[in-house]
Design a protein around this motif. Structure first.
Motif, PDB file in Angstrom:
ATOM      1  N   ASN A  78       0.794  -1.224   0.000  1.00 27.61           N
ATOM      2  CA  ASN A  78       0.000   0.000   0.000  1.00 27.61           C
ATOM      3  C   ASN A  78       0.828   1.277   0.000  1.00 27.61           C
ATOM      4  O   ASN A  78       0.264   2.372  -0.032  1.00 27.61           O
ATOM      5  CB  ASN A  78      -0.934   0.002   1.214  1.00 27.61           C
TER       6      ASN A  78
ATOM      7  N   TYR B 290      -0.766   6.113  12.061  1.00 24.64           N
ATOM      8  CA  TYR B 290      -1.622   6.718  11.051  1.00 24.64           C
ATOM      9  C   TYR B 290      -0.969   7.978  10.458  1.00 24.64           C
ATOM     10  O   TYR B 290       0.062   8.432  10.911  1.00 24.64           O
ATOM     11  CB  TYR B 290      -2.974   7.080  11.676  1.00 24.64           C
TER      12      TYR B 290
ATOM     13  N   SER C 225      -2.182   0.806   6.892  1.00 20.25           N
ATOM     14  CA  SER C 225      -2.763  -0.372   6.247  1.00 20.25           C
ATOM     15  C   SER C 225      -1.705  -1.438   5.966  1.00 20.25           C
ATOM     16  O   SER C 225      -2.010  -2.633   5.980  1.00 20.25           O
ATOM     17  CB  SER C 225      -3.464   0.029   4.946  1.00 20.25           C
ATOM     18  N   ASP C 226      -0.458  -1.031   5.712  1.00 20.50           N
ATOM     19  CA  ASP C 226       0.613  -2.012   5.514  1.00 20.50           C
ATOM     20  C   ASP C 226       0.919  -2.755   6.807  1.00 20.50           C
ATOM     21  O   ASP C 226       1.117  -3.977   6.814  1.00 20.50           O
ATOM     22  CB  ASP C 226       1.879  -1.324   4.991  1.00 20.50           C
TER      23      ASP C 226
ATOM     24  N   ASP D 156      -1.136  -3.188   9.350  1.00 21.62           N
ATOM     25  CA  ASP D 156      -2.290  -4.029   9.642  1.00 21.62           C
ATOM     26  C   ASP D 156      -2.293  -5.273   8.751  1.00 21.62           C
ATOM     27  O   ASP D 156      -2.572  -6.387   9.213  1.00 21.62           O
ATOM     28  CB  ASP D 156      -3.567  -3.216   9.451  1.00 21.62           C
TER      29      ASP D 156
END
Length: 291
Positions: free
Chosen positions: A126, A213, A221-222, A224
């Motif tokens: 991402n 964040y 997102s990476d 996670d």
């Protein structure tokens, strides 16, 4: 600062503390092991032996100008080579950004040498757009603006160090010769950024993933996604990219506990067998009572 040789080049490292538990920490892109000095000192004060490493092209290590000398798998090999040099069978490996991805590569190359992983700000699927936006202009500037970059670097090297770590890191970054730095970026752009998902899903080491964040280069997102891929991973949220540098107490405590957990002796096989054999009997008894 001690050095060791690997593949014809000198790599610099520093050892903090003593103890039966060893952790290796690796810096971010175009930075140096200096960025992990406070964390290394804090971990050493808790009874750990901590080794910080300058990867090839960074810090006090050699900085060849040939882009083919740089790749993420090669960085992972350098971490394993450090274990060989120190005659360590295994260690907890960790790093930030570039160092995080190099840690994953080391785990692919020699999984039996990696007791656990501390992965801060991994750069995975991402992050493609954010990295392209951030590092393409930097590569162009280092390549075609080299005369200006050298002039800026000459001035940065004249500024005294030692008053503020983040300021020292910025001055060190500005003071680098632009050609090797451009070669590092070119080599990384040419090769793979991290082990692919099929390889990541096979990593069974205990892993602490630190993400945060509002960071397009290291999107949450990476982090996670990586936790979902690795069977033994846990996600730790950081408030920002600066938390571990400015207010590190919470994250440092988590890292200390993680390292201690990684080095705890495994349960005896007999105890595991008894526990496993006891579970079905307990389940059967419960079913019989409910009947």
């Amino acid at each position: 600062m001690p050095f060791f040789r690997y593949d014809g080049s000198r790599l610099a490292y520093t050892i903090y503390g003593e103890g039966p538990r060893t952790c290796v920490l690796v810096h971010g892109l175009l930075l140096s092991q200096k960025m992990h000095r406070p964390l290394a000192q804090a971990l050493a004060e808790r009874g750990n032996r901590v080794v910080t490493l300058d990867l090839l092209g960074h810090g006090r290590s050699d900085r060849p100008r040939d882009m083919t000398r740089y790749s993420m798998p090669f960085f992972g090999q350098q971490m394993i080579a450090l274990l060989d040099h120190l005659e360590l069978e295994e260690a907890v490996l960790g790093g930030t950004s570039l160092g995080a991805n190099a840690t994953l590569e080391a785990a692919v190359r020699a999984p039996e040498r990696v007791r656990g992983m501390v992965v801060e700000m991994p750069v995975l699927d991402n992050a493609l757009l954010g990295c392209a936006i951030a590092f393409t202009p930097l590569l162009v500037g280092l390549t075609f603006g080299a005369p200006v970059a050298r002039l800026v670097g000459r001035g940065a090297r004249l500024v005294p160090r030692g008053t503020w770590l983040l300021g020292d890191m910025m001055l060190d970054w500005l003071g680098q010769d632009p050609k090797p730095s451009a070669s590092v970026l070119q080599g990384l752009f040419y090769g793979r950024v991290a082990p692919p998902r099929a390889e990541r899903e096979k990593m069974t080491q205990e892993t602490l993933v630190i993400g945060h964040y509002r960071d397009p280069i290291h999107p949450f997102s990476d982090s996670d996604m990586l936790v979902r891929e690795l069977p033994n991973a846990r996600l730790l949220d950081a408030s920002s990219i600066l938390e571990l540098r400015l207010t590190p107490e919470r994250l440092t405590s988590e890292i200390v506990e993680f390292i201690e957990r990684c080095f705890k002796p495994a349960p005896k096989t007999g105890a595991r067998r008894r526990a496993a054999s006891g579970s079905p009997r307990g389940a059967s008894a419960t079913r019989r009572r409910s009947d």
